[in-house]
Design an enzyme around this catalytic site. Structure first.
Site, PDB file in Angstrom:
ATOM      1  N   ALA A 238      -6.387 -47.418 -25.014  1.00 30.17           N
ATOM      2  CA  ALA A 238      -5.025 -46.922 -25.181  1.00 30.17           C
ATOM      3  C   ALA A 238      -4.312 -47.757 -26.242  1.00 30.17           C
ATOM      4  CB  ALA A 238      -4.275 -46.993 -23.850  1.00 30.17           C
TER       5      ALA A 238
ATOM      6  N   GLU B 228      -6.693 -33.650 -29.474  1.00 28.84           N
ATOM      7  CA  GLU B 228      -6.095 -34.927 -29.045  1.00 28.84           C
ATOM      8  C   GLU B 228      -5.447 -34.729 -27.687  1.00 28.84           C
ATOM      9  OE1 GLU B 228      -4.195 -38.798 -29.566  1.00 28.84           O
ATOM     10  OE2 GLU B 228      -5.013 -37.857 -31.318  1.00 28.84           O
TER      11      GLU B 228
ATOM     12  N   ARG C 249       2.194 -36.732 -38.152  1.00 26.84           N
ATOM     13  CA  ARG C 249       1.288 -35.736 -38.744  1.00 26.84           C
ATOM     14  C   ARG C 249       1.956 -35.033 -39.916  1.00 26.84           C
ATOM     15  NH1 ARG C 249       0.407 -34.318 -33.125  1.00 26.84           N
ATOM     16  NH2 ARG C 249       1.732 -32.492 -33.356  1.00 26.84           N
TER      17      ARG C 249
ATOM     18  N   GLY D  49      -5.088 -47.207 -31.880  1.00 28.00           N
ATOM     19  CA  GLY D  49      -4.988 -46.666 -33.235  1.00 28.00           C
ATOM     20  C   GLY D  49      -5.881 -45.461 -33.471  1.00 28.00           C
TER      21      GLY D  49
ATOM     22  N   THR E 254      -3.177 -31.793 -26.297  1.00 29.82           N
ATOM     23  CA  THR E 254      -3.421 -31.512 -24.886  1.00 29.82           C
ATOM     24  C   THR E 254      -2.362 -32.096 -23.958  1.00 29.82           C
ATOM     25  OG1 THR E 254      -4.818 -33.462 -24.566  1.00 29.82           O
ATOM     26  CG2 THR E 254      -5.917 -31.431 -25.291  1.00 29.82           C
TER      27      THR E 254
ATOM     28  N   HIS F 287       4.001 -38.627 -32.186  1.00 28.54           N
ATOM     29  CA  HIS F 287       2.764 -38.041 -32.721  1.00 28.54           C
ATOM     30  C   HIS F 287       3.071 -36.915 -33.705  1.00 28.54           C
ATOM     31  CE1 HIS F 287      -0.715 -39.916 -30.741  1.00 28.54           C
ATOM     32  NE2 HIS F 287       0.117 -40.189 -29.773  1.00 28.54           N
TER      33      HIS F 287
END
Length: 181
Positions: free
Chosen positions: A8, A81, A51, A11, A32, A47
């Site tokens: 966890a 992911e 991106r 990276g 997910t 996250h």
């Protein structure tokens, strides 16, 4: 199929996104995670922000093999992911709120492996690179409660199956990826 594993906060996400961004402009990102609380909302937002905006994002954790077959487009790389979150979500859904101390994990694990079989089949048939992120849970102490022990065991067996099926496997430690297969 390329598997990226590690602890966890090791990276993994940044590593896989870097691998993909250097080679592909078109990406289908399958997330997910589910929005469960404010902390998870912040994680999801982080996250999303890291991106590229032009990557397509789909959210889901059930029947990913079918999702990849239906949604991935030619010339597009796929990122899944993450498997550990997928397993947790499916385990929660399929257990029906049963008491973890009396829960029969065998049929649940069989169901989870069916889901993984579908994912592996789709990866092997897609003709597109599919990058799969997962957590390596077996490098710590044995959890004290039954549910956590079973989860770690199931995740470990799933990760082994994914690694065996993968063409490449990366281990990420402290932000550094090492290709191990």
């Amino acid at each position: 199929m390329i598997l990226v594993t590690g602890g966890a906060r090791s990276g993994k996400s940044a590593h896989v996104e870097g691998l993909v961004a250097r080679q592909y402009s078109q990406v289908l990102y399958i997330a997910t995670s589910t929005l469960t609380d404010d902390e998870m909302a912040a994680r999801i937002a982080r996250h999303r922000a890291q991106r590229p905006a032009h990557w397509r994002t789909l959210e889901g954790y059930r029947n990913l093999g079918a999702l990849i077959r239906e949604q991935a487009q030619p010339g597009e790389a796929v990122i899944v992911e993450c498997i550990t979150t997928l397993l947790a979500n499916l385990l929660y859904d399929e257990s029906g709120g049963a008491d973890p101390d009396t829960l029969d994990f065998a049929p649940l694990e069989a169901f989870l492996h069916q889901q993984i079989d579908g994912l592996i089949d789709a990866c092997q048939q897609s003709g597109m690179p599919v990058y799969i992120v997962t957590n390596e849970l077996g490098m710590s102490i044995t959890p004290e409660n039954r549910l956590a022990r079973h989860f770690v065991d199931i995740a470990g067996r799933v990760n082994q199956r994914l690694a065996q099926a993968a063409e490449e496997v990366w281990l990420v430690v402290s932000g550094i990826g090492v290709k191990i297969k």
